[in-house]
Design an enzyme around this catalytic site. Structure first.
Site, PDB file in Angstrom:
ATOM      1  N   SER A 118       1.096  -0.952   0.498  1.00  0.00           N
ATOM      2  CA  SER A 118       0.183   0.117  -0.058  1.00  0.00           C
ATOM      3  C   SER A 118       0.935   0.964  -0.127  1.00  0.00           C
ATOM      4  O   SER A 118       2.111   1.441  -1.141  1.00  0.00           O
ATOM      5  CB  SER A 118      -1.021   0.463   1.128  1.00  0.00           C
ATOM      6  OG  SER A 118      -2.020   0.574   0.901  1.00  0.00           O
ATOM      7  N   ASP A 170     -10.142  -5.072  -4.357  1.00  0.00           N
ATOM      8  CA  ASP A 170      -9.580  -4.116  -3.196  1.00  0.00           C
ATOM      9  C   ASP A 170      -9.887  -3.066  -3.146  1.00  0.00           C
ATOM     10  O   ASP A 170      -9.861  -2.191  -4.128  1.00  0.00           O
ATOM     11  CB  ASP A 170      -7.703  -4.413  -3.572  1.00  0.00           C
ATOM     12  CG  ASP A 170      -7.203  -3.318  -2.596  1.00  0.00           C
ATOM     13  OD1 ASP A 170      -7.764  -2.096  -1.631  1.00  0.00           O
ATOM     14  OD2 ASP A 170      -6.023  -3.293  -2.632  1.00  0.00           O
ATOM     15  N   HIS A 201      -7.195  -5.538   0.788  1.00  0.00           N
ATOM     16  CA  HIS A 201      -6.302  -4.795   0.545  1.00  0.00           C
ATOM     17  C   HIS A 201      -5.614  -5.063   1.146  1.00  0.00           C
ATOM     18  O   HIS A 201      -5.246  -5.425   2.908  1.00  0.00           O
ATOM     19  CB  HIS A 201      -6.780  -3.072   1.319  1.00  0.00           C
ATOM     20  CG  HIS A 201      -6.101  -2.510   1.115  1.00  0.00           C
ATOM     21  ND1 HIS A 201      -5.215  -2.238  -0.137  1.00  0.00           N
ATOM     22  CD2 HIS A 201      -5.486  -1.943   1.822  1.00  0.00           C
ATOM     23  CE1 HIS A 201      -4.264  -1.702  -0.122  1.00  0.00           C
ATOM     24  NE2 HIS A 201      -3.851  -0.934   1.054  1.00  0.00           N
TER      25      HIS A 201
END
Length: 221
Positions: A118, A170, A201
């Site tokens: 991320s 996600d 995620h």
């Protein structure tokens, strides 16, 4: 600002001959990767040191200005993220110093992988592609290429392989952003491998064998 020391996991039986530096996401901790490292079950003849730095505490605009672990501020969560590039580049420079420390300890730069999840992945792109010595690879997980339009790559890493992993479900970093990163990097001439999983995620159990194999291909003797 005082930096927390990174979490370092040494190989059990043999001194490290390779290093994976792995960066966590927004609001998380270097300890988030504690379960991943043993799950990878890397071969005994591939002694890898894992180095996981903690992000600094920053005010994050999209989270109502709350202070939390963050590599940089995010001012808009629109598909085209609006971020503080000065802070991102400061974080990338910090990662450069970590790489320098590993090289000073005797690790060849070509035996160092930079990975990130991320927000950490966005920093990994910037840090790896601007580092002035060749690296073994970049692993970008559930992330986006935040500095795609402003990065100034160093020729040392023009041939560094890039693995991109993304979840098709996600809700935080839409898979479109992973696809865009892959296309942009390919257009820039990089060697990109793009893979997806039916996940949100996260780093999934199904993904771990692929990460393991990718690391073996990059760092195996």
């Amino acid at each position: 600002m005082t930096e927390q020391p990174p979490v370092i996991v040494e190989p059990e039986r043999t001194p490290a001959t390779a290093v994976v530096i792995i960066l966590h996401g927004l609001g998380a901790s270097a300890h988030d990767f504690d379960p991943l490292i043993p799950a990878l079950s890397l071969p005994e003849d591939m002694p890898v040191r894992f180095v996981s730095p903690h992000a600094p505490q920053l005010a994050v605009t999209v989270n109502n200005g709350m202070t939390m672990p963050a590599w940089y501020d995010i001012t808009s969560m629109a598909l085209n993220r609006e971020i503080d590039e000065v802070q991102l580049r400061a974080s990338a420079q910090r990662i450069h110093r970590l790489i320098d420390e590993q090289i000073a300890s005797g690790i060849d730069s070509r035996r160092i992988v930079l990975a990130g999840f991320s927000q950490g992945g966005a920093v990994a792109y910037e840090a790896a592609l601007t580092y002035p010595e060749p690296l073994a690879g970049v692993l970008a997980m559930s992330t986006y290429f935040a500095t795609a339009d402003s990065i100034k790559p160093d020729d040392a890493n023009r041939t560094t392989p890039i693995g991109i992993h993304h979840g098709t479900q996600d809700p935080i970093v839409d898979e479109t952003l992973g696809q865009r990163a892959a296309q942009r990097l390919t257009d820039m001439g990089y060697d990109v491998e793009y893979r997806t999983w039916p996940m949100v995620h996260t780093i999934s159990a199904d993904q771990v064998p692929a990460i393991r194999q990718w690391l073996i291909e990059r760092l195996g003797e």
